[in-house]
Design a protein around this motif. Sequence first.
Motif, PDB file in Angstrom:
ATOM      1  N   ILE A  28     117.833  75.182  81.148  1.00 44.61           N
ATOM      2  CA  ILE A  28     118.154  75.057  79.729  1.00 44.61           C
ATOM      3  C   ILE A  28     118.007  76.391  79.017  1.00 44.61           C
ATOM      4  O   ILE A  28     116.968  77.040  79.132  1.00 44.61           O
ATOM      5  CB  ILE A  28     117.240  73.998  79.081  1.00 44.61           C
ATOM      6  N   PHE A  29     119.049  76.756  78.254  1.00 45.94           N
ATOM      7  CA  PHE A  29     118.957  77.925  77.387  1.00 45.94           C
ATOM      8  C   PHE A  29     118.475  77.510  76.003  1.00 45.94           C
ATOM      9  O   PHE A  29     117.574  78.126  75.440  1.00 45.94           O
ATOM     10  CB  PHE A  29     120.303  78.630  77.286  1.00 45.94           C
ATOM     11  N   ARG A  30     119.078  76.454  75.465  1.00 42.76           N
ATOM     12  CA  ARG A  30     118.699  75.989  74.125  1.00 42.76           C
ATOM     13  C   ARG A  30     119.003  74.504  73.968  1.00 42.76           C
ATOM     14  O   ARG A  30     120.014  74.030  74.452  1.00 42.76           O
ATOM     15  CB  ARG A  30     119.443  76.788  73.057  1.00 42.76           C
ATOM     16  N   VAL A  31     118.107  73.820  73.262  1.00 43.87           N
ATOM     17  CA  VAL A  31     118.327  72.425  72.898  1.00 43.87           C
ATOM     18  C   VAL A  31     118.578  72.347  71.399  1.00 43.87           C
ATOM     19  O   VAL A  31     117.742  72.795  70.615  1.00 43.87           O
ATOM     20  CB  VAL A  31     117.127  71.538  73.281  1.00 43.87           C
ATOM     21  N   ASN A  32     119.702  71.823  71.019  1.00 45.04           N
ATOM     22  CA  ASN A  32     120.031  71.679  69.594  1.00 45.04           C
ATOM     23  C   ASN A  32     119.603  70.293  69.107  1.00 45.04           C
ATOM     24  O   ASN A  32     118.455  69.911  69.263  1.00 45.04           O
ATOM     25  CB  ASN A  32     121.507  71.955  69.368  1.00 45.04           C
ATOM     26  N   ASN A  33     120.549  69.536  68.561  1.00 48.53           N
ATOM     27  CA  ASN A  33     120.199  68.200  68.052  1.00 48.53           C
ATOM     28  C   ASN A  33     119.749  67.276  69.183  1.00 48.53           C
ATOM     29  O   ASN A  33     120.266  67.343  70.300  1.00 48.53           O
ATOM     30  CB  ASN A  33     121.392  67.570  67.349  1.00 48.53           C
ATOM     31  N   MET A  34     118.783  66.430  68.865  1.00 49.65           N
ATOM     32  CA  MET A  34     118.345  65.381  69.785  1.00 49.65           C
ATOM     33  C   MET A  34     118.357  64.057  69.030  1.00 49.65           C
ATOM     34  O   MET A  34     118.276  64.050  67.786  1.00 49.65           O
ATOM     35  CB  MET A  34     116.944  65.658  70.333  1.00 49.65           C
ATOM     36  N   GLY A  35     118.461  62.968  69.761  1.00 47.24           N
ATOM     37  CA  GLY A  35     118.516  61.695  69.061  1.00 47.24           C
ATOM     38  C   GLY A  35     118.302  60.502  69.960  1.00 47.24           C
ATOM     39  O   GLY A  35     118.175  60.635  71.182  1.00 47.24           O
ATOM     40  N   TRP A  36     118.248  59.349  69.307  1.00 49.60           N
ATOM     41  CA  TRP A  36     118.114  58.072  70.000  1.00 49.60           C
ATOM     42  C   TRP A  36     119.233  57.135  69.567  1.00 49.60           C
ATOM     43  O   TRP A  36     119.572  57.068  68.373  1.00 49.60           O
ATOM     44  CB  TRP A  36     116.760  57.434  69.679  1.00 49.60           C
ATOM     45  N   TYR A  37     119.780  56.441  70.539  1.00 49.13           N
ATOM     46  CA  TYR A  37     120.780  55.422  70.308  1.00 49.13           C
ATOM     47  C   TYR A  37     120.291  54.147  70.979  1.00 49.13           C
ATOM     48  O   TYR A  37     119.398  54.190  71.832  1.00 49.13           O
ATOM     49  CB  TYR A  37     122.129  55.839  70.906  1.00 49.13           C
TER      50      TYR A  37
END
Length: 121
Positions: A28-37
């Motif tokens: 991983i270089f970068r993690v942007n938005n994260m979420g739950w569905y």
Amino acid sequence: QVQLVESGGGLVQAGGSLRLSCAASGSIFRVNNMGWYRQAPGKQRDLVATITSGGGTNYADSVKGRFTISRDNAKNTVYLQMNSLKPEDRAVYYCNAEIRPLGKVSTYKYWGQGTQVTVSS
């Protein structure tokens, strides 16, 4: 190779609480938005909550005031604290993250394997 691994689902009585976790790992270089569905039986997958890398949050109306999304950027992990659970919260919960892998210039959406949440009345 990037993967999301979820944990924390289970069976709880109405009014109870559960905490879900989802950790992103791999190159991983970068993690942007994260979420739950979540996806209930026979229904489409719906957004529950999202969080930006800066901590900005967004919630579905049905969970506002009961669920809290948070993240630990150092661990590439997102959490969902679910309080005052209702039988209608029963679903498979999926983690989602927008990740730029190492060596790539584009960002891709990744999904976890899903974790079952069951709320008994």
